[in-house]
Design an enzyme around this catalytic site. Sequence first.
Site: not given
Length: 396
Positions: A137, A222, A251
Amino acid sequence: MKSDIQQRADKVITSTYSRFPVVLTQGTGCELYDETGKKYIDFLAGIAVCNLGHAHPRIREAIRKQSDRLFHVSNLFYTIPQVELAEKLVQQSFADRVFFCNSGAEANEAAIKLARKYFQDKGETRRFRIISMKQSFHGRTMGTLSATGQDKIRAGFEPVLDGFHFVPFNDVSALEKAITPDICAVMLEPVQGEGGVRCPGENYLQQVRKICDEAGILLIFDEIQTGIGRTGKLFAYEHFNVTPDIMSLAKALGNGLPIGAMLATEEAAKAFSPGAHASTFGGTPVITAAALEVLKVIEEEKLVEACRKTGIYFKEALLRLKEKHSVIQDVRGMGLLLGMELSVPGRPIVDRCLENGFIINCIQDKVLRFVPPLIITKEQIDLLMECIDNIFDNMQ
Ligand SMILES: *Cc1c(COP(=O)(O)O)cnc(C)c1O
């Protein structure tokens, strides 16, 4: 009965999320409160975002102080918190340079653009393809959904961007076979988050690094979900004795304020010259002041170590539940990024937890994901375990 706010939301907000029937109004530490005053213990942290918990006094103070001085002037000027945050990130990671943006997807967009431009600048104009992983993702923009190895995320938006190739995660020989002269980079999450909390096999990331080095291509990690202490190291790559050339963060970096960052080595970063890439809001003073404070709190309060210890306690508790309930297929993860795979759909369990005052979530239909603030306590974990234990007892 839906509350007034829920009914109004259902009329005016695009229905891109299937929301829980709860309106959250306040939080402190690992506790949240809804509009009726009901208390919840938060094992989601806004999806691995609020690593310091809610309403942390030092983050509130950092925001307040900076907002008294300066909000925004554009990146045509130097601002102090942005430089201080970049220095801190550089000091604490493999990287030499930082590009700031506003979200995870944007950080990955910057990484993808940098990898392409790096080889364009070298005259290798046909080397533009990126290998990423199945079940990965990387975001929801056209570029990052094209890099995401899940059909359900790409569905309806075809044609996706050209130039991405997928191989199974943890499969070294599939990766080796996929390396062709048009590949510029390999992009992956060190631990797959959204894809089901999947850890890399022993030596896998070292082998990926070796393959990239031998092919002369870039390695992009990532770490949007795994970064900022989540796995029991400040960055997940530190567990594996490898460093990438490029890393994306978002995040937890702002503990709830929107910030993304793309970090790179000097060598890779040289492809970004003035005009090559930009972001109006990237690295604005209030947000970078907050993020700098996040990193300071994590360091001073030793929250990475705390995460490692609490994570071990939590995982052992989940494994004990697995011994007892056959519906639990697998328990996996690192630090406080933990997953519990079930043989049945997870959503009813999530809903029962919510009724009982615990916020967890479910990914890939059958995987319960636990990503609490790093300050979660053993007592709070015990309470959740008791709740889940009861739910499973009553299911069978
Ligand atoms: C959440 C996430 C993203 C996307 O971040 P946004 O801020 O939602 O754009 C990308 N990669 C990973 C690994 C993530 O967990």
